[in-house]
Scaffold this active site. Sequence first.
Site, PDB file in Angstrom:
ATOM      1  N   HIS A 261       0.857  -1.197   0.000  1.00 10.98           N
ATOM      2  CA  HIS A 261       0.000   0.000   0.000  1.00 10.98           C
ATOM      3  C   HIS A 261       0.883   1.233   0.000  1.00 10.98           C
ATOM      4  O   HIS A 261       1.933   1.237   0.649  1.00 10.98           O
ATOM      5  CB  HIS A 261      -0.911   0.007   1.241  1.00 10.98           C
ATOM      6  CG  HIS A 261      -2.100   0.895   1.078  1.00 10.98           C
ATOM      7  ND1 HIS A 261      -2.035   2.247   1.336  1.00 10.98           N
ATOM      8  CD2 HIS A 261      -3.360   0.634   0.665  1.00 10.98           C
ATOM      9  CE1 HIS A 261      -3.228   2.770   1.090  1.00 10.98           C
ATOM     10  NE2 HIS A 261      -4.051   1.815   0.680  1.00 10.98           N
ATOM     11  N   ASP A 315      -7.850  -5.476   0.023  1.00 16.66           N
ATOM     12  CA  ASP A 315      -8.322  -6.404  -1.006  1.00 16.66           C
ATOM     13  C   ASP A 315      -7.933  -7.858  -0.745  1.00 16.66           C
ATOM     14  O   ASP A 315      -8.358  -8.741  -1.490  1.00 16.66           O
ATOM     15  CB  ASP A 315      -7.768  -5.976  -2.380  1.00 16.66           C
ATOM     16  CG  ASP A 315      -8.440  -4.710  -2.889  1.00 16.66           C
ATOM     17  OD1 ASP A 315      -9.637  -4.536  -2.614  1.00 16.66           O
ATOM     18  OD2 ASP A 315      -7.764  -3.899  -3.549  1.00 16.66           O
TER      19      ASP A 315
HETATM   20  C1  SDX Z   1      -6.410  -0.349  -2.928  1.00 16.77           C
HETATM   21  O1  SDX Z   1      -4.600   4.153  -2.082  1.00 16.77           O
HETATM   22  C2  SDX Z   1      -5.586   3.571  -1.482  1.00 16.77           C
HETATM   23  O2  SDX Z   1      -5.961   3.972  -0.417  1.00 16.77           O
HETATM   24  C3  SDX Z   1      -6.173   2.377  -2.179  1.00 16.77           C
HETATM   25  C4  SDX Z   1      -7.135   1.500  -1.352  1.00 16.77           C
HETATM   26  C5  SDX Z   1      -8.445   2.206  -1.083  1.00 16.77           C
HETATM   27  O3  SDX Z   1      -9.118   1.870  -0.091  1.00 16.77           O
HETATM   28  O4  SDX Z   1      -8.840   3.047  -1.896  1.00 16.77           O
HETATM   29  O5  SDX Z   1      -6.552   1.099  -0.115  1.00 16.77           O
HETATM   30  C6  SDX Z   1      -7.557   0.233  -2.153  1.00 16.77           C
HETATM   31  O6  SDX Z   1      -6.220   0.041  -4.055  1.00 16.77           O
HETATM   32  C7  SDX Z   1      -5.508  -1.367  -2.271  1.00 16.77           C
HETATM   33  C8  SDX Z   1      -4.322  -1.768  -3.144  1.00 16.77           C
HETATM   34  C9  SDX Z   1      -4.727  -2.918  -4.080  1.00 16.77           C
HETATM   35  N1  SDX Z   1      -3.661  -3.280  -5.010  1.00 16.77           N
HETATM   36  C10 SDX Z   1      -2.966  -4.403  -4.913  1.00 16.77           C
HETATM   37  O7  SDX Z   1      -3.150  -5.228  -4.014  1.00 16.77           O
HETATM   38  C11 SDX Z   1      -1.978  -4.628  -6.032  1.00 16.77           C
HETATM   39  C12 SDX Z   1      -0.651  -5.061  -5.463  1.00 16.77           C
HETATM   40  N2  SDX Z   1      -0.051  -3.963  -4.740  1.00 16.77           N
HETATM   41  C13 SDX Z   1       0.826  -3.119  -5.374  1.00 16.77           C
HETATM   42  O8  SDX Z   1       1.056  -3.144  -6.717  1.00 16.77           O
HETATM   43  C14 SDX Z   1       1.279  -1.866  -4.636  1.00 16.77           C
HETATM   44  O9  SDX Z   1       1.605  -2.198  -3.343  1.00 16.77           O
HETATM   45  C15 SDX Z   1       0.325  -0.659  -4.670  1.00 16.77           C
HETATM   46  C16 SDX Z   1      -0.133  -0.330  -6.090  1.00 16.77           C
HETATM   47  C17 SDX Z   1      -0.875  -0.909  -3.811  1.00 16.77           C
HETATM   48  C18 SDX Z   1       1.101   0.557  -4.110  1.00 16.77           C
HETATM   49  O10 SDX Z   1       2.084   0.936  -5.021  1.00 16.77           O
HETATM   50  P1  SDX Z   1       3.270   1.947  -4.718  1.00 16.77           P
HETATM   51  O11 SDX Z   1       2.977   2.765  -3.529  1.00 16.77           O
HETATM   52  O12 SDX Z   1       3.557   2.650  -5.993  1.00 16.77           O
HETATM   53  O13 SDX Z   1       4.461   1.001  -4.316  1.00 16.77           O
HETATM   54  P2  SDX Z   1       5.500   0.296  -5.277  1.00 16.77           P
HETATM   55  O14 SDX Z   1       4.784  -0.516  -6.294  1.00 16.77           O
HETATM   56  O15 SDX Z   1       6.421   1.368  -5.822  1.00 16.77           O
HETATM   57  O16 SDX Z   1       6.277  -0.642  -4.297  1.00 16.77           O
HETATM   58  C19 SDX Z   1       7.207  -0.134  -3.331  1.00 16.77           C
HETATM   59  C20 SDX Z   1       8.105  -1.284  -2.928  1.00 16.77           C
HETATM   60  C21 SDX Z   1       8.729  -1.934  -4.145  1.00 16.77           C
HETATM   61  O17 SDX Z   1      10.005  -2.452  -3.733  1.00 16.77           O
HETATM   62  P3  SDX Z   1      11.355  -1.668  -4.183  1.00 16.77           P
HETATM   63  O18 SDX Z   1      11.351  -1.612  -5.695  1.00 16.77           O
HETATM   64  O19 SDX Z   1      11.257  -0.304  -3.573  1.00 16.77           O
HETATM   65  O20 SDX Z   1      12.477  -2.519  -3.635  1.00 16.77           O
HETATM   66  O21 SDX Z   1       7.330  -2.312  -2.291  1.00 16.77           O
HETATM   67  C22 SDX Z   1       7.330  -3.500  -3.095  1.00 16.77           C
HETATM   68  C23 SDX Z   1       7.862  -3.098  -4.474  1.00 16.77           C
HETATM   69  O22 SDX Z   1       8.535  -4.149  -5.036  1.00 16.77           O
HETATM   70  N3  SDX Z   1       5.932  -3.919  -3.231  1.00 16.77           N
HETATM   71  C24 SDX Z   1       5.548  -5.143  -3.609  1.00 16.77           C
HETATM   72  C25 SDX Z   1       4.151  -5.124  -3.574  1.00 16.77           C
HETATM   73  N4  SDX Z   1       3.738  -3.909  -3.179  1.00 16.77           N
HETATM   74  C26 SDX Z   1       4.830  -3.186  -2.976  1.00 16.77           C
HETATM   75  N5  SDX Z   1       6.225  -6.210  -3.981  1.00 16.77           N
HETATM   76  C27 SDX Z   1       5.518  -7.315  -4.326  1.00 16.77           C
HETATM   77  N6  SDX Z   1       4.157  -7.350  -4.298  1.00 16.77           N
HETATM   78  C28 SDX Z   1       3.455  -6.282  -3.926  1.00 16.77           C
HETATM   79  N7  SDX Z   1       2.140  -6.327  -3.908  1.00 16.77           N
END
Ligand code: SDX
Length: 391
Positions: A261, A315
Amino acid sequence: MTVCEYKPGLEGIPATQSAISHVDGQLGILEYRGIRVEDLAQYSTFLETAYLLIWGGLPNQNELDHFQYEIRNHRRLKYRIRDMMKCFPEGGHPMDALQACAAALGLFYSKRALDNPAYIQNAVVRLLAKIPTMVAAFQLMRKGNDPVQPRDDLDYAGNFLYMLNEREPDPLAARIFDICLTLHAEHTINASTFSAMVTASTLTDPYAVVASAVGTLAGPLHGGANEEVINMLEEIGTVENVRPYIDRCIQEKHRIMGFGHRVYKVKDPRATILQKLAEQLFEKFGGDEYYAIALELEHVVTERLGGKGVYPNVDFYSGLVYRKLGIPTDLFTPVFAIARVAGWLAHWKEQLGENRIFRPTQIYTGSHNQSYIPMADRLQIWDKQPLAGRV
Ligand code: SDX
């Protein structure tokens, strides 16, 4: 003019001032209008919470009764909307159907009057009342059945489950679904809410505001992740497969659905409640084969990625609850939308209160002073450079 740093995804950049909700991502706290979401989940109903979000305070009994009465009166769809829905392809995604239906409301209620409190109130009631009916109607119509009419003696959550499953829900199931709606109702400036605010800032109608937000919620990085979680659990198949699956995701830099998140760096408080709700349902109606896989997934992801602040988000466990309630997987995100309409409308109203059109700037990375290429010379350039690669 001040020079500001470009932040991809606008991370950490305030896009607005808002009094609607607050997230403390380090402590795992979520408040609506200053009230902890755990308290609202336990003591409130979704409609009471929607009222709180949109009008700024908890309703007294008269206000709540009136609000519920108004919602009940507006649940039905105009036959032309139903006729329009009959033309939708059965194979289309229900989020696309919902987006089209929400936008279509603007055709039927076209007299926009954003400075008239009665117009605002009617739009709030219509959207909250009709969106669940649209979701349930599409589900029945794509199976070739007529939609079920709403039942005035059932509450908001119970009526939706009734319209969807064509039978009166068990009271515990209806209560748990209502709590799910409360948990999904609002979450500060997430992507779909931001989309709603940008659209609202042009002073267009509220149906366009909600339609744009529905389109944004649908993506797998946002609300669409709840559907992807179940697909992932199905793909993993067994508890033993979890660790190799996670290893592969990490190695290939794939995102694990339902984890991570932008704001929370601990387990999302909504995931904690949803997990308990799933367990309550399993206790009463029997377990789910995917739950053991989900638990192992949480364990392994926490072990491997907890150091980066990657934990279950809202989720992750919601789909297990919805499955037990008889909701098909591709309706999980529309169900999220049913709840989030409350938050979108609260932000719409807040935006109108102190509106200025959103018009950010950009950092231009293209070229300048390019010469115009005559048509006869362009083919040569195309030959050398594929279209997709051209600037
Ligand atoms: C919702 O914003 C809200 O409030 C949304 C929400 C709401 O109520 O409205 O809470 C609802 O949208 C929940 C999120 C649902 N999405 C997912 O479950 C999809 C999987 N999650 C991600 O793709 C990700 O965590 C996000 C999109 C939710 C957040 O993306 P960010 O903030 O841009 O973070 P990032 O992708 O840049 O990740 C930062 C780091 C990375 O590592 P580094 O490159 O820095 O070493 O965290 C790691 C990522 O690799 N990481 C993950 C991960 N989420 C973050 N690694 C593997 N799997 C993941 N799911």
